[in-house]
Design a protein around this motif. Structure first.
Motif, short mmCIF file in Angstrom:
data_model
loop_
_atom_site.label_atom_id
_atom_site.label_comp_id
_atom_site.label_asym_id
_atom_site.label_seq_id
_atom_site.Cartn_x
_atom_site.Cartn_y
_atom_site.Cartn_z
N ARG A 140 2.91 -7.19 -3.71
CA ARG A 140 3.64 -5.76 -2.59
C ARG A 140 4.00 -5.25 -4.95
N VAL A 144 -1.44 -0.35 -6.78
CA VAL A 144 -2.08 0.04 -6.23
C VAL A 144 -2.59 1.50 -6.55
N TRP A 146 -6.74 2.90 -5.88
CA TRP A 146 -8.83 3.00 -6.26
C TRP A 146 -8.68 3.87 -7.78
N ARG A 151 -15.18 0.69 -6.08
CA ARG A 151 -14.98 0.72 -4.62
C ARG A 151 -15.34 -1.28 -4.74
N SER A 245 -8.78 -2.49 -10.12
CA SER A 245 -9.90 -2.11 -8.92
C SER A 245 -9.31 -3.67 -8.11
N THR A 248 -5.82 -3.82 -7.04
CA THR A 248 -5.76 -3.10 -6.07
C THR A 248 -6.49 -3.63 -4.37
N LEU A 249 -7.32 -4.43 -5.00
CA LEU A 249 -7.84 -4.98 -3.74
C LEU A 249 -7.01 -6.25 -3.25
N GLY A 252 -3.50 -4.93 -1.61
CA GLY A 252 -3.53 -4.81 0.08
C GLY A 252 -3.01 -5.78 1.13
N SER A 254 -0.31 -7.36 0.88
CA SER A 254 1.23 -6.80 1.13
C SER A 254 1.51 -6.54 2.24
N SER A 255 1.20 -5.88 2.76
CA SER A 255 1.60 -5.92 4.77
C SER A 255 2.10 -7.35 4.92
#
Length: 399
Positions: A140, A144, A146, A151, A245, A248-249, A252, A254-255
């Motif tokens: 977290r 974050v 892209w 991609r 990138s 950021t991947l 992802g 973090s949830s």
């Protein structure tokens, strides 16, 4: 009694893997030994025996290691074990001496390893040459977003070819990096470690291929919580947008309240892309190197293109007599050479000290202050510092 150093025989492959596991306290279950046999070629195993009895085992791999951006012919000691009943009899030292003679004849210029017993290897001419550092950050806390046009594409974990192509671009800027062949990717990075194959991603931008990531996600369930860990088996990128990138991947996850773990240099440049002090260093291992062929090592590695100079060093080496002597090391226009000379040298050191001078992990002034290198003046310090200008050696590969 007569001792003999030899290559392992196919019929003793499995027994040697059991012997190695017992020496290090590793699992000897059938599944574990099957995995060891699969990732270790019998051609990589060396045995020291006495009157037909196996005393010790050495696992030697043969991958080039990049230094100054160029591949240096190298051999890796990936394991050395001695049976409990044979310890204290000089078996490990004799194994190392025979191994170094063999790989020198085979064309290796340096040897590298992660030491379980530092003094053993230091006596054999190895010295600290770089680091492997493990980092952690909460998913977290990673940036974050892209970059435009970027991609990540998931791909199967059975084809190292696209990873090798991207890795080659990144590895060119590293010192201490194993120049991985396809089997290295399959066995060390893409293999199923018992919980399924890792997740593999290719990162592409508007201008084409850039980065990659190999991730292993696991969860630890207790009565009070579920802890999710994202283990970055390997990753890399050639550009800022590529690294953003990759972060950021990882973000992802973090949830899942995940922690992200990866291996990097020290200091870690990715801290420049994270807003706060959320990157923590969990562990650092130092690995060692040894010069096996002085002319070969200094001719193969890279140097700053504008550097010009020389230094003459006397080396004392009881393990590898072909290294023992006085050498003039000269660098000019990005190329280097080492020539044996007969003159007495004002700068003197041991084989381990030569390894430290070659690696550039320690500052040469510190080597002089602590007596590892003797007779080094300021001009020599300046030349050696210039030779190793750039990031310190490090390795993301534990072998």
């Amino acid at each position: 009694m007569t001792r003999r150093y030899r290559m392992a025989r196919p019929e003793e492959h499995r027994a040697l893997m059991v012997q190695d596991a017992q020496a290090f306290g590793d699992s000897t279950t059938s599944v574990s030994i099957d995995r060891s046999v699969a990732r270790t070629r019998v051609e990589e195993l060396r045995v020291l025996e006495e009157d037909g009895n196996r005393l010790g085992l050495l696992l030697a791999r043969g991958q080039p290691v990049r230094w100054g951006g160029r591949p240096v012919p190298a051999s890796q000691v990936s394991g050395l074990s001695v049976g409990a009943e044979h310890r204290g009899r000089g078996v490990a030292t004799e194994l190392l001496r025979a191994y170094l003679g063999e790989v020198h004849e085979r064309g290796a210029a340096i040897s590298t390893l992660f030491p379980a017993a530092v003094q053993l290897y230091r006596r054999a001419g190895y010295e600290y040459a770089g680091t492997l550092t493990l980092y952690e950050a909460a998913a977290r806390h990673l940036p974050v977003g892209w970059p435009d046009g970027w991609r990540a594409l998931p791909v199967p974990a059975d084809d190292p070819a696209p990873l090798q192509e991207r890795f080659a671009r990144v590895a060119a800027g590293r010192s201490g990096q194993v120049d991985r062949e396809a089997d290295w990717w399959r066995q060390f990075l893409l293999a199923d470690r018992g919980s399924g194959p890792p997740q593999v991603f290719l990162v592409d931008g508007p201008d084409g291929p850039d980065g990659w990531a190999i991730l292993a996600v696991s969860s630890d369930v207790s009565a009070s919580e579920v802890r999710t860990s994202v283990q970055v088996v390997d990753w890399g990128a050639a550009s800022e947008a590529g690294w953003r990138s990759l972060l950021t991947l990882a973000a992802g996850f973090s949830s899942l309240e995940a922690s992200v773990h990866w291996k990097g240099p020290d200091p870690e440049p990715l801290a420049l892309l994270v807003a706060e002090q959320d990157i923590r260093q969990l562990r650092q291992d130092r690995w060692m190197a040894r010069v096996v062929d002085v002319p070969g090592a200094y001719a193969a590695r890279g140097y700053p293109s504008g550097l010009r100079g020389r230094i003459t060093i006397g080396v004392s080496d009881d393990t590898c007599p072909w290294v023992d002597g006085t050498w003039t090391i000269e660098v000019d226009g990005g190329e280097g050479k080492a020539v044996r000379v007969g003159d007495d040298a004002e700068v003197t050191t041991t084989a381990a000290g030569l390894a430290a001078l070659f690696a550039g992990y320690h500052d040469p002034r510190d080597l002089a202050t602590l007596g590892v290198v003797r007779g080094l003046d300021q001009a020599g310090v300046d030349f050696l510092r210039a030779m190793h200008a750039g990031p310190k050696p490090w390795s993301p590969d534990y072998y």
